[in-house]
Design an enzyme around this catalytic site. Structure first.
Site, short mmCIF file in Angstrom:
data_model
loop_
_atom_site.label_atom_id
_atom_site.label_comp_id
_atom_site.label_asym_id
_atom_site.label_seq_id
_atom_site.Cartn_x
_atom_site.Cartn_y
_atom_site.Cartn_z
N ASN A 45 16.95 -6.05 35.48
CA ASN A 45 16.61 -4.64 35.75
C ASN A 45 16.57 -3.86 34.44
OD1 ASN A 45 19.47 -5.04 35.86
ND2 ASN A 45 19.76 -3.09 36.89
N ILE A 46 15.64 -2.92 34.37
CA ILE A 46 15.43 -2.10 33.17
C ILE A 46 15.41 -0.64 33.61
CG2 ILE A 46 13.92 -1.66 31.20
CD1 ILE A 46 12.76 -4.52 31.65
N GLU A 47 16.46 0.07 33.21
CA GLU A 47 16.60 1.46 33.65
C GLU A 47 16.02 2.42 32.61
OE1 GLU A 47 20.71 1.97 34.78
OE2 GLU A 47 20.40 0.77 36.59
N CYS A 56 13.29 -2.97 38.98
CA CYS A 56 14.27 -3.98 39.41
C CYS A 56 13.99 -5.33 38.76
CB CYS A 56 14.19 -4.18 40.92
SG CYS A 56 14.62 -2.76 41.89
N GLU A 58 13.77 -8.21 40.12
CA GLU A 58 12.83 -9.05 40.86
C GLU A 58 11.39 -8.74 40.48
OE1 GLU A 58 15.37 -7.26 41.97
OE2 GLU A 58 16.18 -8.03 43.85
N CYS A 87 15.36 -4.77 47.15
CA CYS A 87 14.99 -3.47 47.73
C CYS A 87 13.62 -3.56 48.39
CB CYS A 87 15.00 -2.39 46.65
SG CYS A 87 13.53 -2.41 45.61
N CYS A 90 10.53 -4.13 46.07
CA CYS A 90 10.42 -5.52 45.59
C CYS A 90 9.94 -6.44 46.71
CB CYS A 90 11.76 -6.00 45.04
SG CYS A 90 12.17 -5.20 43.47
N1 THU Z 1 18.25 -3.25 41.37
C1 THU Z 1 17.64 -4.45 41.10
O1 THU Z 1 17.35 -4.78 39.95
N2 THU Z 1 17.36 -5.25 42.16
C2 THU Z 1 17.72 -5.01 43.45
O2 THU Z 1 17.47 -5.83 44.31
C3 THU Z 1 18.39 -3.76 43.79
C4 THU Z 1 18.60 -2.79 42.69
C5 THU Z 1 18.62 -2.40 40.23
C6 THU Z 1 17.87 -1.12 40.08
C7 THU Z 1 18.87 -0.29 39.31
O3 THU Z 1 18.73 -0.56 37.93
C8 THU Z 1 20.23 -0.79 39.77
O4 THU Z 1 19.98 -2.07 40.34
C9 THU Z 1 20.93 0.10 40.76
O5 THU Z 1 20.12 0.42 41.81
#
Ligand code: THU
Length: 129
Positions: A45-47, A56, A58, A87, A90
């Protein structure tokens, strides 16, 4: 999928999680996507400070693979502290490229999956054109 293959895929998802960029949520996720040809593409995941731009793990794994020319997928392993399932966004991306995808979800303590799903269970009656 035999269990050794599964464990190897989970190990790659765990390694991918180490690259997560999650300074806001602190929730780190890693994914490893297995192609029909046996290659594995990773994602984390990259925020972003503009929260809604976060992507996300995935989707990063999928876009990584798709941009390398891959189109056929067998399974994805996803690792997070909470063994989180993918989610909705995804799931829709998975459905576009891999409607019969196997989804293996696990936490950071295990070597095998905690839960295994078929995409159809997670996203029945999906939108498609
Ligand atoms: N996130 C994912 O990378 N995959 C998921 O299936 C659910 C959520 C990440 C997005 C965000 O960076 C963090 O988790 C919290 O929501």
């Amino acid at each position: 999928m035999e269990s050794q293959k599964t464990r190897r895929l989970v190990a790659k998802a765990r390694a991918a999680r180490r690259k997560a960029c999650a300074p806001y949520s602190k929730f780190r996720v890693g994914a490893a996507l297995l192609t029909v040809g046996g290659k594995v593409y990773r994602g984390c995941n990259i925020e972003n400070a503009s929260y809604g731009l976060t992507v996300c793990a995935e989707r990063v794994a999928f876009f990584n693979a798709i941009s390398a020319g891959e189109r056929r997928f067998v399974a994805i392993a996803i690792v997070s502290d909470a063994a989180a399932t993918p989610c909705g966004a995804c799931r829709q991306v998975m459905a576009e490229f891999a409607p019969s995808l196997k989804i293996l979800v696990t936490d950071t303590k295990r070597h095998g999956p905690v839960k295994t799903f078929l995409l159809d269970e997670l996203l029945p009656n999906r939108f498609s054109l």
